[in-house]
Motif scaffolding. Structure first.
Motif, mmCIF file in Angstrom:
data_model
loop_
_atom_site.group_PDB
_atom_site.id
_atom_site.type_symbol
_atom_site.label_atom_id
_atom_site.label_comp_id
_atom_site.label_asym_id
_atom_site.label_seq_id
_atom_site.Cartn_x
_atom_site.Cartn_y
_atom_site.Cartn_z
ATOM 1 N N LEU A 47 -3.050 19.801 6.011
ATOM 2 C CA LEU A 47 -2.194 19.817 7.200
ATOM 3 C C LEU A 47 -1.232 20.999 7.215
ATOM 4 C CD1 LEU A 47 -1.358 16.018 7.529
ATOM 5 C CD2 LEU A 47 -2.800 17.388 9.040
ATOM 6 N N CYS A 48 -0.761 21.403 6.035
ATOM 7 C CA CYS A 48 0.223 22.487 5.963
ATOM 8 C C CYS A 48 -0.418 23.866 5.914
ATOM 9 C CB CYS A 48 1.117 22.285 4.744
ATOM 10 S SG CYS A 48 2.152 20.832 4.923
ATOM 11 N N GLY A 49 -1.717 23.928 5.633
ATOM 12 C CA GLY A 49 -2.402 25.214 5.604
ATOM 13 C C GLY A 49 -1.772 26.200 4.646
ATOM 14 N N VAL A 50 -1.563 25.794 3.398
ATOM 15 C CA VAL A 50 -0.855 26.635 2.441
ATOM 16 C C VAL A 50 -1.756 27.670 1.759
ATOM 17 C CG1 VAL A 50 0.945 24.947 2.017
ATOM 18 C CG2 VAL A 50 -1.106 24.933 0.606
ATOM 19 N N GLY A 51 -3.030 27.731 2.125
ATOM 20 C CA GLY A 51 -3.895 28.762 1.581
ATOM 21 C C GLY A 51 -4.454 28.483 0.203
ATOM 22 N N THR A 52 -4.471 27.239 -0.204
ATOM 23 C CA THR A 52 -5.047 26.883 -1.499
ATOM 24 C C THR A 52 -6.478 26.427 -1.277
ATOM 25 O OG1 THR A 52 -2.909 26.220 -2.383
ATOM 26 C CG2 THR A 52 -4.842 25.314 -3.471
ATOM 27 N N HIS A 53 -7.405 26.954 -2.074
ATOM 28 C CA HIS A 53 -8.820 26.612 -1.943
ATOM 29 C C HIS A 53 -9.114 25.373 -2.791
ATOM 30 C CE1 HIS A 53 -13.108 26.894 -1.640
ATOM 31 N NE2 HIS A 53 -13.228 27.057 -2.942
ATOM 32 N N VAL A 54 -9.042 24.201 -2.170
ATOM 33 C CA VAL A 54 -9.373 22.958 -2.870
ATOM 34 C C VAL A 54 -10.879 22.781 -2.776
ATOM 35 C CG1 VAL A 54 -9.036 20.465 -2.994
ATOM 36 C CG2 VAL A 54 -7.131 21.951 -2.343
ATOM 37 N N ALA A 55 -11.546 22.848 -3.929
ATOM 38 C CA ALA A 55 -13.006 22.748 -3.974
ATOM 39 C C ALA A 55 -13.480 21.308 -3.970
ATOM 40 C CB ALA A 55 -13.532 23.477 -5.203
ATOM 41 N N GLY A 56 -12.640 20.381 -4.402
ATOM 42 C CA GLY A 56 -13.043 18.982 -4.427
ATOM 43 C C GLY A 56 -11.949 18.085 -4.964
ATOM 44 N N VAL A 57 -12.145 16.785 -4.728
ATOM 45 C CA VAL A 57 -11.246 15.759 -5.239
ATOM 46 C C VAL A 57 -12.111 14.729 -5.951
ATOM 47 C CG1 VAL A 57 -9.559 13.976 -4.644
ATOM 48 C CG2 VAL A 57 -9.634 16.104 -3.335
ATOM 49 N N VAL A 58 -11.767 14.424 -7.194
ATOM 50 C CA VAL A 58 -12.486 13.411 -7.970
ATOM 51 C C VAL A 58 -11.441 12.440 -8.505
ATOM 52 C CG1 VAL A 58 -13.996 12.954 -9.929
ATOM 53 C CG2 VAL A 58 -14.258 15.083 -8.636
ATOM 54 N N THR A 59 -11.609 11.161 -8.161
ATOM 55 C CA THR A 59 -10.641 10.167 -8.607
ATOM 56 C C THR A 59 -11.348 9.071 -9.391
ATOM 57 O OG1 THR A 59 -10.765 8.751 -6.636
ATOM 58 C CG2 THR A 59 -9.222 10.614 -6.569
ATOM 59 N N PHE A 60 -10.578 8.378 -10.202
ATOM 60 C CA PHE A 60 -11.078 7.306 -11.055
ATOM 61 C C PHE A 60 -10.219 6.064 -10.826
ATOM 62 C CE2 PHE A 60 -11.838 11.386 -12.910
ATOM 63 C CZ PHE A 60 -13.162 11.331 -13.325
ATOM 64 N N GLY A 61 -10.825 4.986 -10.319
ATOM 65 C CA GLY A 61 -10.086 3.743 -10.130
ATOM 66 C C GLY A 61 -8.938 3.849 -9.151
ATOM 67 N N PRO A 81 -13.099 19.669 1.501
ATOM 68 C CA PRO A 81 -13.679 19.409 0.176
ATOM 69 C C PRO A 81 -14.263 18.001 0.062
ATOM 70 C CG PRO A 81 -11.435 20.240 -0.008
ATOM 71 C CD PRO A 81 -11.688 19.991 1.438
ATOM 72 N N VAL A 82 -15.229 17.893 -0.806
ATOM 73 C CA VAL A 82 -15.849 16.600 -1.081
ATOM 74 C C VAL A 82 -14.857 15.731 -1.852
ATOM 75 C CG1 VAL A 82 -17.690 15.463 -2.371
ATOM 76 C CG2 VAL A 82 -18.160 17.568 -1.104
ATOM 77 N N VAL A 83 -14.731 14.485 -1.429
ATOM 78 C CA VAL A 83 -13.905 13.505 -2.131
ATOM 79 C C VAL A 83 -14.855 12.505 -2.776
ATOM 80 C CG1 VAL A 83 -12.162 11.698 -1.900
ATOM 81 C CG2 VAL A 83 -11.995 13.770 -0.499
ATOM 82 N N GLN A 84 -14.799 12.407 -4.102
ATOM 83 C CA GLN A 84 -15.626 11.448 -4.823
ATOM 84 C C GLN A 84 -14.727 10.497 -5.588
ATOM 85 O OE1 GLN A 84 -18.241 13.925 -7.171
ATOM 86 N NE2 GLN A 84 -19.827 13.713 -5.631
ATOM 87 N N ARG A 85 -15.011 9.209 -5.454
ATOM 88 C CA ARG A 85 -14.236 8.180 -6.126
ATOM 89 C C ARG A 85 -15.147 7.456 -7.108
ATOM 90 N NH1 ARG A 85 -13.520 4.241 -3.437
ATOM 91 N NH2 ARG A 85 -14.911 4.640 -1.711
ATOM 92 N N LEU A 86 -14.833 7.510 -8.392
ATOM 93 C CA LEU A 86 -15.564 6.744 -9.390
ATOM 94 C C LEU A 86 -14.892 5.392 -9.546
ATOM 95 C CD1 LEU A 86 -16.379 9.763 -10.047
ATOM 96 C CD2 LEU A 86 -17.068 8.810 -12.230
ATOM 97 N N VAL A 87 -15.687 4.335 -9.421
ATOM 98 C CA VAL A 87 -15.169 2.972 -9.427
ATOM 99 C C VAL A 87 -15.953 2.152 -10.440
ATOM 100 C CG1 VAL A 87 -14.833 0.891 -8.048
ATOM 101 C CG2 VAL A 87 -14.533 3.141 -6.991
ATOM 102 N N ASN A 88 -15.251 1.523 -11.355
ATOM 103 C CA ASN A 88 -15.853 0.605 -12.312
ATOM 104 C C ASN A 88 -15.907 -0.778 -11.668
ATOM 105 O OD1 ASN A 88 -16.059 -1.392 -14.431
ATOM 106 N ND2 ASN A 88 -15.637 0.245 -15.878
ATOM 107 N N ALA A 89 -17.053 -1.437 -11.789
ATOM 108 C CA ALA A 89 -17.234 -2.747 -11.154
ATOM 109 C C ALA A 89 -16.183 -3.761 -11.594
ATOM 110 C CB ALA A 89 -18.634 -3.274 -11.464
ATOM 111 N N ALA A 90 -15.670 -3.636 -12.809
ATOM 112 C CA ALA A 90 -14.706 -4.608 -13.332
ATOM 113 C C ALA A 90 -13.250 -4.253 -13.032
ATOM 114 C CB ALA A 90 -14.890 -4.737 -14.848
ATOM 115 N N ASP A 91 -13.004 -3.136 -12.353
ATOM 116 C CA ASP A 91 -11.639 -2.669 -12.097
ATOM 117 C C ASP A 91 -11.126 -3.241 -10.774
ATOM 118 O OD1 ASP A 91 -9.258 -1.302 -11.828
ATOM 119 O OD2 ASP A 91 -10.155 0.695 -11.936
#
Length: 123
Positions: A47-61, A81-91
């Motif tokens: 939203l702020c257009g600060v000129g940072t090249h974010v190639a991706g987001v990867v999160t866990f839980g 960028p692609v947003v990928q969320r890794l989720v454990n079935a027991a979390d």
């Protein structure tokens, strides 16, 4: 929580741009609350257009972060960028807060760990 970190994050990203150049790829990542903050950071940077090249987001839980409107914003642009969320079935954390008609939603691709063997399913 993100606002309390924003000044430090923006200072770090400014130093990266100065030393590595504006096209240096940045990956945002985090576990649990850190994953939620990574998603909010991507939103702020976009939203702020600060000129940072974010190639991706990867999160866990990661817990749910925003409304359906935020999800749609993060998923609508193919250049984002692609947003990928890794989720454990027991979390339980990825299931909170609850998803109600006007409640919170996840954004991006979910990679679901379905068993103790580590089987992965992308959804």
């Amino acid at each position: 929580a993100y606002l309390s970190l924003r000044t430090r994050v923006m200072g770090f990203l400014r130093r990266v741009r100065e030393t590595r150049g504006p096209d240096f790829p940045i990956f945002l990542t985090g576990h649990s609350l850190g994953g939620a903050l990574s998603t909010l950071c991507l939103t702020y940077l976009d939203l702020c257009g600060v000129g940072t090249h974010v190639a991706g987001v990867v999160t866990f839980g990661q817990p749910r972060v925003g409304t359906a409107r935020l999800r749609d914003f993060l998923e609508r642009d193919e250049r984002r960028p692609v947003v990928q969320r890794l989720v454990n079935a027991a979390d339980p954390v990825p299931g909170v807060p609850g998803q109600k008609p006007n409640g919170y939603h996840h954004a991006g691709c979910e990679v679901y760990v379905t068993s103790s063997r580590g089987d992965l399913v992308a959804r």
